[in-house]
Motif scaffolding. Sequence first.
Motif, PDB file in Angstrom:
ATOM      1  N   ASP A 157      -1.312 -10.578   4.101  1.00  0.00           N
ATOM      2  CA  ASP A 157      -1.337  -9.234   5.115  1.00  0.00           C
ATOM      3  C   ASP A 157      -0.044  -9.551   5.735  1.00  0.00           C
ATOM      4  O   ASP A 157      -0.195  -9.900   7.270  1.00  0.00           O
ATOM      5  CB  ASP A 157      -2.602  -9.193   5.972  1.00  0.00           C
ATOM      6  N   SER A 171       0.681  -1.308   0.007  1.00  0.00           N
ATOM      7  CA  SER A 171       0.050  -0.041   0.140  1.00  0.00           C
ATOM      8  C   SER A 171       0.877   1.306  -0.005  1.00  0.00           C
ATOM      9  O   SER A 171       0.424   2.208  -0.289  1.00  0.00           O
ATOM     10  CB  SER A 171      -1.014   0.102   1.073  1.00  0.00           C
ATOM     11  N   PRO A 214      -7.832  -2.417   2.377  1.00  0.00           N
ATOM     12  CA  PRO A 214      -6.694  -2.052   1.536  1.00  0.00           C
ATOM     13  C   PRO A 214      -5.928  -3.319   1.070  1.00  0.00           C
ATOM     14  O   PRO A 214      -5.168  -3.495   0.231  1.00  0.00           O
ATOM     15  CB  PRO A 214      -6.134  -1.090   2.512  1.00  0.00           C
ATOM     16  N   GLN A 270      -7.249  -4.879  -1.655  1.00  0.00           N
ATOM     17  CA  GLN A 270      -7.009  -4.004  -3.098  1.00  0.00           C
ATOM     18  C   GLN A 270      -5.408  -4.571  -3.566  1.00  0.00           C
ATOM     19  O   GLN A 270      -5.307  -4.516  -4.796  1.00  0.00           O
ATOM     20  CB  GLN A 270      -7.064  -2.769  -2.735  1.00  0.00           C
ATOM     21  N   ASN A 271      -4.634  -4.453  -2.623  1.00  0.00           N
ATOM     22  CA  ASN A 271      -3.132  -4.888  -2.884  1.00  0.00           C
ATOM     23  C   ASN A 271      -2.868  -6.296  -2.859  1.00  0.00           C
ATOM     24  O   ASN A 271      -1.770  -6.915  -2.813  1.00  0.00           O
ATOM     25  CB  ASN A 271      -2.257  -4.003  -2.041  1.00  0.00           C
ATOM     26  N   SER A 309     -12.769  -5.288  -0.308  1.00  0.00           N
ATOM     27  CA  SER A 309     -12.750  -3.833  -0.304  1.00  0.00           C
ATOM     28  C   SER A 309     -11.729  -3.410   0.856  1.00  0.00           C
ATOM     29  O   SER A 309     -11.289  -2.100   0.826  1.00  0.00           O
ATOM     30  CB  SER A 309     -14.251  -3.442   0.469  1.00  0.00           C
ATOM     31  N   GLU A 338      -1.599  -5.596   8.811  1.00  0.00           N
ATOM     32  CA  GLU A 338      -2.500  -4.486   8.774  1.00  0.00           C
ATOM     33  C   GLU A 338      -3.785  -4.414   9.454  1.00  0.00           C
ATOM     34  O   GLU A 338      -4.542  -3.679   9.971  1.00  0.00           O
ATOM     35  CB  GLU A 338      -2.514  -3.542   7.524  1.00  0.00           C
TER      36      GLU A 338
END
Length: 332
Positions: free
Chosen positions: A275, A214, A313, A316-317, A311, A279
């Motif tokens: 992750d 991110s 972060p 998304q990544n 949805s 996060e």
Amino acid sequence: MFYWLKDKLSKLSLVRSIFLILPDEIIRLRRLREIIIEPTNFCNLRCSFCVNYHSKRNKGIMKLDRFKYLLFFLPNTIKKVTLHFAGEPFLNPYLSEMIKILKDKKIEVRLSTNGTLPFKNYEKAINAGLDLMMIALDGPFKIMHEKYRIGSNFDSILETIKKISRIPNKRTKIVIQYLVMRHNEKYIPQMKELCKNLGVDELWLKTTSFNIASDEEMEKKVLQAAKEYLPRNKKYARYVIKGNKLINIDKPKICNWIWRTVVLWNGDVGICCADLEGEVIVGNIFKNKSFVKIWRSKKYARIRKEIIKQSLPVCQNCNVANRPYVEKIKFK
């Protein structure tokens, strides 16, 4: 046939829509059977585009008493544990004891290693009953492997693998993981021959994960790395480059991590294998003194819906692939 159907269903938007309207209690009817436990997030290598070197997460190891305490709270539905996450698991001095404890509970244990530690570490893990050991070897030649695995020693790893293969009466499946990249994609036949000669059980060809961060600066570095390392053969690539974007084209619509979870070395309960920075933390087993309360919490229910919608972060990544291992070649 089952995996083909699962692959097709996971990519359907309709299936995702159905999951979004289901109550969390219905989603959780599929029991938790597999979990990742992170022995440590320390690593002794500096692989070219791995985020571990740049990680801001506190480094540490899970002590043996904490590990035993953790297992006390985990449900007995768990049948498989992966003992690696963001670091090199053999840097935890208690790893073989952890494996033995899990095997005494009839749990399947797997892990992945860079193969750079002394042989005695691997021998202890195998003797403790480890089910599968995956060793990273990204080329049949020294210069090829060490191009990505910075700080690694190709010749030393080969000698270690040979010793592992000669351990008598071992039940551990020894798998070589080969990250297919631009500089090594033409050398798969030579890699197969090397693996045969090393005496390993299988060779797994894996699409390379570019850990899209991110952080804007890191994302630029990952894009640069992708331009250099992304295979030309689309069969071995989970991404395409469009303009200045790296697009994951093998991302499932329904993420399996709504039914799985990760426990970090400090007891934090994360949400998925992507992750690495932790996060999104749902709770802490050592502080909450319960896993079930965390697993069934309203917070986790809300997060599961966010995972389904992709949805968050971290979603998304996300660098996860629907089929990360393109081929699994058996030698035994």
